[in-house]
Design an enzyme around this catalytic site. Structure first.
Site, PDB file in Angstrom:
ATOM      1  N   HIS A 115       1.099  -1.339   0.187  1.00  0.00           N
ATOM      2  CA  HIS A 115       0.214  -0.092   0.173  1.00  0.00           C
ATOM      3  C   HIS A 115       0.870   1.050  -0.080  1.00  0.00           C
ATOM      4  O   HIS A 115       1.230   1.637   1.200  1.00  0.00           O
ATOM      5  CB  HIS A 115      -0.872  -0.071   1.370  1.00  0.00           C
ATOM      6  N   PHE A 116       1.653   1.656  -1.071  1.00  0.00           N
ATOM      7  CA  PHE A 116       1.239   1.474  -2.203  1.00  0.00           C
ATOM      8  C   PHE A 116       2.715   1.088  -2.847  1.00  0.00           C
ATOM      9  O   PHE A 116       3.647   1.488  -2.275  1.00  0.00           O
ATOM     10  CB  PHE A 116       0.781   2.551  -3.106  1.00  0.00           C
TER      11      PHE A 116
END
Length: 172
Positions: free
Chosen positions: A71-72
């Protein structure tokens, strides 16, 4: 028997996930990656903004935490929902600390505001929970306001966090 102290270590919190801290009937914390704190540094039945109870807990941040890798990719940031979940976890933990029994369930939140982010370069996330009300009847429920801080700066606020304890979750 409730193990009622002012502070708890990571080992204590892990024991809570196994229902060993507040007894078999007390609400367990999540285990593994979903346990969003490393220690509880302060718990009081008074204090906080409303003088009805206060909890402060911390999570040590390092780049190897599980959420940064997904993420991410190329833009690692702790998901905001994990900070919100941590606040709900602490409301439920407090209810168990008071002697409440049942399985904790988040029931809602009035408003959440995000004004910052937790990056892998941060050192510590702190959570502060200010209790507004605790209902301890057939329904056990806590209502609180919360803050998430990164390295001492408030980055999330939540009003009217609600958590209930349920002895039977089949009809939930």
């Amino acid at each position: 028997m409730v193990d009622k102290r002012e502070s708890y270590t990571k080992e204590d919190l892990i024991a809570s996930g196994r229902s060993e801290l507040f007894g078999a009937g007390g609400p367990p914390l999540p285990s593994g990656n979903m346990l969003m704190m490393d220690r509880v540094v302060k718990m009081t039945e008074d204090g906080g903004k409303y003088d009805k109870g206060f909890v402060e807990a911390e999570l040590d941040i390092n780049p190897d935490l599980w959420f940064f890798s997904c993420h991410f990719i190329g833009d690692p940031v702790m998901p905001g929902c994990l900070g919100l979940d941590a606040m709900w976890q602490l409301v439920g933990f407090y209810l168990g600390w008071l002697g409440g029994e049942g399985k904790g369930r988040a029931l809602g939140v009035g408003e959440v505001k995000f004004s910052g982010q937790v990056l892998p370069t941060a050192k510590k996330v702190s959570y502060r929970i200010h209790f507004k009300r605790v209902i301890n009847r057939k329904l056990v429920m806590g209502v609180a306001d919360g803050e998430v801080l990164v390295d001492g700066e408030v980055i999330y606020t939540a009003s009217d966090l609600k958590v209930g304890l349920f002895k039977d979750t089949a009809a939930f």
